[in-house]
Write a protein that holds these residues in place. Structure first.
Motif, PDB file in Angstrom:
ATOM      1  N   VAL A   1      68.578  34.244 -25.251  1.00 25.82           N
ATOM      2  CA  VAL A   1      68.650  34.869 -26.573  1.00 25.82           C
ATOM      3  C   VAL A   1      67.580  35.956 -26.632  1.00 25.82           C
ATOM      4  O   VAL A   1      66.390  35.675 -26.518  1.00 25.82           O
TER       5      VAL A   1
ATOM      6  N   SER B   1      67.489  38.540 -29.277  1.00 20.96           N
ATOM      7  CA  SER B   1      67.069  38.769 -30.662  1.00 20.96           C
ATOM      8  C   SER B   1      68.117  38.241 -31.628  1.00 20.96           C
ATOM      9  O   SER B   1      69.287  38.105 -31.287  1.00 20.96           O
ATOM     10  N   ILE B   2      67.667  37.970 -32.842  1.00 19.67           N
ATOM     11  CA  ILE B   2      68.535  37.539 -33.937  1.00 19.67           C
ATOM     12  C   ILE B   2      68.608  38.715 -34.907  1.00 19.67           C
ATOM     13  O   ILE B   2      67.582  39.251 -35.326  1.00 19.67           O
TER      14      ILE B   2
ATOM     15  N   ASP C   1      69.854  37.058 -41.112  1.00 20.96           N
ATOM     16  CA  ASP C   1      69.067  36.013 -41.758  1.00 20.96           C
ATOM     17  C   ASP C   1      70.001  35.022 -42.443  1.00 20.96           C
ATOM     18  O   ASP C   1      71.115  35.386 -42.855  1.00 20.96           O
TER      19      ASP C   1
ATOM     20  N   LEU D   1      73.596  38.334 -33.134  1.00 26.72           N
ATOM     21  CA  LEU D   1      72.452  38.207 -32.234  1.00 26.72           C
ATOM     22  C   LEU D   1      72.802  38.832 -30.894  1.00 26.72           C
ATOM     23  O   LEU D   1      73.961  39.140 -30.632  1.00 26.72           O
TER      24      LEU D   1
ATOM     25  N   ARG E   1      73.550  28.907 -41.089  1.00 30.97           N
ATOM     26  CA  ARG E   1      72.542  28.346 -40.189  1.00 30.97           C
ATOM     27  C   ARG E   1      72.513  29.144 -38.895  1.00 30.97           C
ATOM     28  O   ARG E   1      73.555  29.542 -38.385  1.00 30.97           O
ATOM     29  N   VAL E   2      71.319  29.377 -38.381  1.00 26.72           N
ATOM     30  CA  VAL E   2      71.119  29.955 -37.057  1.00 26.72           C
ATOM     31  C   VAL E   2      70.420  28.873 -36.251  1.00 26.72           C
ATOM     32  O   VAL E   2      69.371  28.375 -36.643  1.00 26.72           O
ATOM     33  N   THR E   3      71.019  28.484 -35.126  1.00 29.60           N
ATOM     34  CA  THR E   3      70.523  27.317 -34.391  1.00 29.60           C
ATOM     35  C   THR E   3      69.690  27.667 -33.161  1.00 29.60           C
ATOM     36  O   THR E   3      69.291  26.767 -32.439  1.00 29.60           O
ATOM     37  N   VAL E   4      69.466  28.961 -32.925  1.00 27.45           N
ATOM     38  CA  VAL E   4      68.703  29.393 -31.754  1.00 27.45           C
ATOM     39  C   VAL E   4      67.585  30.334 -32.181  1.00 27.45           C
ATOM     40  O   VAL E   4      67.574  30.830 -33.305  1.00 27.45           O
ATOM     41  N   SER E   5      66.657  30.566 -31.258  1.00 28.45           N
ATOM     42  CA  SER E   5      65.535  31.483 -31.478  1.00 28.45           C
ATOM     43  C   SER E   5      65.419  32.402 -30.270  1.00 28.45           C
ATOM     44  O   SER E   5      65.843  32.042 -29.163  1.00 28.45           O
ATOM     45  N   PRO E   6      64.812  33.580 -30.464  1.00 30.38           N
ATOM     46  CA  PRO E   6      64.590  34.453 -29.306  1.00 30.38           C
ATOM     47  C   PRO E   6      63.823  33.704 -28.210  1.00 30.38           C
ATOM     48  O   PRO E   6      62.895  32.948 -28.487  1.00 30.38           O
TER      49      PRO E   6
ATOM     50  N   ASP F   1      65.220  31.410 -26.280  1.00 34.17           N
ATOM     51  CA  ASP F   1      66.002  30.228 -25.909  1.00 34.17           C
ATOM     52  C   ASP F   1      67.014  30.587 -24.819  1.00 34.17           C
ATOM     53  O   ASP F   1      67.484  31.724 -24.745  1.00 34.17           O
TER      54      ASP F   1
END
Length: 75
Positions: free
Chosen positions: A12, A14-15, A18, A30, A51-56, A58
């Motif tokens: 990942v 970037s997202i 929001d 993303l 919901r966003v279930t990941v982060s940069p 990951d």
């Protein structure tokens, strides 16, 4: 509800959205990176990000849940 899932093993980068944001079909949610290629992840339809279930940073596997969209109010 629409579940947006990873189509391949990737990192990942970037997202771009929001939670609570209304997104349109084809809008980038993303960015993933695989084999030095950037892959935008886009929804098939309009919705509100629930919901966003990941982060940069990951690493995701094929089929992993990335974003959950719920029905958005009509404009």
């Amino acid at each position: 509800m629409e579940s947006v899932r990873a189509e391949m093993v990737a990192g990942v980068l970037s997202i771009a959205v929001d939670v609570g944001e209304v997104v349109e079909a084809g809008q980038t949610l993303l960015l993933l990176e695989s084999m030095k290629m950037e892959i935008p992840v886009v929804p098939e339809g309009r919705g509100r990000v629930a919901r966003v279930t990941v982060s940069p940073g990951d690493v995701v596997q094929e089929g992993d849940l990335l974003v959950v969209l719920e029905a958005a109010p009509a404009t």
